[in-house]
Design an enzyme around this catalytic site. Structure first.
Site, mmCIF file in Angstrom:
data_model
loop_
_atom_site.group_PDB
_atom_site.id
_atom_site.type_symbol
_atom_site.label_atom_id
_atom_site.label_comp_id
_atom_site.label_asym_id
_atom_site.label_seq_id
_atom_site.Cartn_x
_atom_site.Cartn_y
_atom_site.Cartn_z
ATOM 1 N N SER A 3 1.310 -1.613 -0.086
ATOM 2 C CA SER A 3 -0.037 -0.351 -0.124
ATOM 3 C C SER A 3 1.224 1.312 0.112
ATOM 4 C CB SER A 3 -1.171 -0.306 1.241
ATOM 5 O OG SER A 3 -2.165 -0.990 0.891
ATOM 6 N N LYS A 35 0.834 3.424 -3.213
ATOM 7 C CA LYS A 35 -0.762 3.888 -3.296
ATOM 8 C C LYS A 35 -0.114 6.099 -3.397
ATOM 9 C CE LYS A 35 -3.720 0.967 -0.771
ATOM 10 N NZ LYS A 35 -3.929 1.199 0.645
ATOM 11 N N TYR A 45 -3.220 -2.298 -11.037
ATOM 12 C CA TYR A 45 -2.950 -1.983 -9.381
ATOM 13 C C TYR A 45 -2.443 -3.145 -8.525
ATOM 14 C CZ TYR A 45 -4.570 -1.624 -4.458
ATOM 15 O OH TYR A 45 -3.861 -1.606 -2.899
ATOM 16 N N TYR A 55 -4.514 5.161 7.637
ATOM 17 C CA TYR A 55 -5.347 4.814 8.175
ATOM 18 C C TYR A 55 -5.958 5.101 9.262
ATOM 19 C CZ TYR A 55 -3.552 2.096 4.422
ATOM 20 O OH TYR A 55 -2.709 1.225 3.155
ATOM 21 N N VAL A 103 1.076 -3.608 4.015
ATOM 22 C CA VAL A 103 0.719 -4.568 4.775
ATOM 23 C C VAL A 103 2.148 -6.123 4.383
ATOM 24 C CG1 VAL A 103 -1.227 -4.547 5.205
ATOM 25 C CG2 VAL A 103 -0.125 -5.003 2.913
#
Length: 613
Positions: A73, A76, A198, A250, A268
């Protein structure tokens, strides 16, 4: 000048600090590795690595920094930057909002009214970002994404085909998000290709050093600090860092802002990158995750660094200018001590053996890192490094111990570091390693010159006492003339601290020092006392007043017990009357010495001008 290999200096105090942090982190327990795909589930939970990259290209690392992991992630943030580059901020904002969601990273949720994902850092927003990256004649969408990551890292990165395949097999939830985005018009047409890209971007492999370099590219406003390439435009970087600040961690973003206070992004696989704009980036890798999906040790590491090194955005440097105000050598800015010819020759030959570093502004971690790195590099080239902290406005508690440790390492190589600090400086009192501290630059420069003369010069360079006929003022005259002038002089002496002559006082003779030291000073327009030079054995003073209305423009003070031979005004008049030819030769010698001193003063002023910028 002798050069010391960097390996002989040992690791930087910053590296030593990071090693201690890693050792402490290995004792941190808790969390669990992500099990969404086999590659993540098989990660070694004991792995810990930290890298710090600065905006001027420096890198510090400790632990398992060469261990590769998938970016997950963290990708991103960088794909969002590419989307902004391709579509512009308004074009992206139409499809993706920038508000914290408070939801988990993989929550299936869109805004009810607009259908937009809340932000680009949750999966829904990240898939939308990927879809907004254009396919162009310069490469497909995924090729351009990988190229951006590689340019930020400063080396070619690669996609792990195994991780890519596992992400694809485990991607049903993300596929649901993709089709949901299509149903609301956020992704136009079939989302399958965007989803495949992705999955691929999450499978890009890198290590801690790569991630730190990528973060440092953001910290540097989009320019890679190592390659110098402009990768992203500053407005794009500003937007990305803003979203990372509020959404990058997050549903733990609020606590992160309070405890760490840096724009950040986690993944992660166990990676975390945190950015201090304009200064540095921190990258941490350790696989066990907390309930928010953030690396347990990664969060602990960033909290530790923020606390220890004052990295929180609310506590960083106020000043925008450089930490190093000036750096120059003794050859460029000699001391105020007037040296004899033998000493001057030695100092000219070895002027590169002493180096002065003037620091300024607020010293937090970024400033301290720059200072320590500059000191270590200077110590490789010069035997004596003089660090002037008098222009430092504020200093974090760890800076002086860090400088002290650098000084200790330098001492181990046979070179030396000294500090220049105002009397009573509270920071200088925190020194753990013994280090000479001087209150003025003049004192420190004199100390360095004396050390160089002791090492490379003979006794004639720094005499404690000279014969009454060994004055520089008489050096151009023959022995018979010197004897005759000497016959007109008388011995005088002063105790240490005594005022020899005051500014404004009438001409009282020419004094040829035979032992001790005399300080020459004046008052500034503000009334401050300014030291001009120091005179030692074999040198003279007082003769300048003969050309300035027979009054002294400066004051003379005995720094130690002083003895001298005085040629009084009456004796000069007697020589002029009785032996005009001798008087002419005397005046010629005075004129030659005056010109030499003017030339020397110009050289000193050039050094002072050098430091004023």
């Amino acid at each position: 000048m002798s050069t010391v290999p960097m390996t002989k200096l040992g690791p930087s105090p910053v590296t030593e600090y990071l090693r201690r942090v890693v050792a402490d982190l290995r004792e941190v327990e808790g969390g669990a590795v992500n099990t969404s795909i086999p590659e993540l589930a098989n990660a070694d939970p004991s792995t810990v690595g930290i890298a710090v990259a600065t905006v001027d290209g420096a890198l510090y690392q400790a632990g398992d920094t060469k261990q590769e992991f998938s970016i997950q992630s963290i990708s991103k943030a960088f794909t969002y930057a590419q989307a902004l580059t391709d579509r512009g901020v308004e074009g992206v904002f139409e499809k993706i909002d920038v508000e914290p969601s408070g939801d988990a990273f993989n929550e299936i949720s869109l805004q009810p009214d607009t259908g937009r994902p809340s932000n680009p850092m949750i999966n829904a927003g990240a898939i939308a970002s990927t879809s907004l990256v254009r396919n162009t004649s310069h490469g497909s969408r995924m090729e351009r994404i990988l190229r951006l990551y590689s340019r930020c890292a400063g080396r070619q990165l690669r996609i792990n085909k195994t991780v890519q395949a596992q992400e694809r097999r485990a991607g049903d939830r993300n596929r649901a998000l993709g089709w949901l985005l299509t149903s609301r018009g956020i992704i136009e047409g079939d989302p399958t290709r965007a989803l495949e890209d992705y999955f691929s971007q999450c499978a890009v492999m890198l290590n801690c050093v790569d991630l730190a370099r990528m973060g440092a590219t953001l910290a540097a406003g989009g320019r890679n600090p190592v390659t110098g390439e402009r990768v992203l435009e500053p407005p794009v970087v500003s937007d990305v860092l803003s979203v990372m600040s509020t959404c990058g961690m997050y549903d733990d973003a609020g606590r992160w802002a309070l405890r760490v206070g840096l724009p950040a992004k986690s993944g992660v696989s166990g990676g975390v990158v945190a950015v201090l704009p304009g200064q540095l980036a921190v990258a941490v890798f350790s696989p066990p995750l907390d309930r928010h999906g953030n690396s347990v040790r990664g969060v602990a590491a960033c909290e530790r660094l923020t606390k220890d090194l004052d990295l929180h955005f609310a506590r960083t440097e106020r000043n925008g200018h450089s930490t190093v105000r000036a750096e120059y050598t003794l050859a460029e800015a000699p001391s105020l001590v007037r040296r004899n010819e033998a000493a001057t020759e030695v100092l000219e030959e070895h002027g590169e053996d002493a180096r002065i570093i003037e620091l300024q502004g607020d010293l937090r971690f970024a400033g301290a890192e720059t200072a320590v790195r500059t000191v270590r590099e200077a110590a490789r080239q010069s035997r004596y490094v003089l660090v002037d902290i008098r222009q430092v406005d504020d200093m974090a508690r760890f800076v002086i111990p860090m400088l002290g440790r650098a000084a200790e390492q330098v001492e181990n190589t046979g070179h030396h570091v000294v500090l220049i600090a105002e009397k009573g400086n509270e920071h200088a009192g925190r020194l753990e390693h013994p280090m000479p501290v001087f209150t003025t630059r003049a004192e420190a420069l004199t100390w360095a010159e004396d050390r160089i003369l002791e090492e490379f010069g003979g006794g004639e360079c720094t005499p404690d006492k000279v014969a009454s006929t060994r004055s520089e003022l008489l050096s151009t005259m023959d022995e018979e003339d010197v004897r005759r002038i000497r016959a007109h002089t008388e011995p005088v002496s002063w105790d240490a601290g005594a005022t020899v002559l005051r500014a404004g006082q009438k001409f009282n003779g020419v004094f040829m020092v035979t032992s001790g030291r005399v300080e020459v000073s004046r008052r500034s327009p503000q009334g401050d006392r300014v030291e001009l030079e120091v005179i030692g054995p074999g040198m003279s003073f007082g003769e300048i007043a003969m050309g300035t209305g027979l009054r002294h423009l400066v004051s003379f003070t005995a720094l130690s017990d002083v003895t001298a031979q005085r040629l009084s005004p009456e004796a000069i008049a007697q020589i002029e009357e009785e032996d005009p030819r001798l008087a002419l030769r005397w005046w010629r010698a005075v004129g030659q010495q005056a010109m030499l001193r003017i030339e020397e003063r110009w050289r000193q002023r050039a050094g002072e001008t050098h430091t004023a910028g």
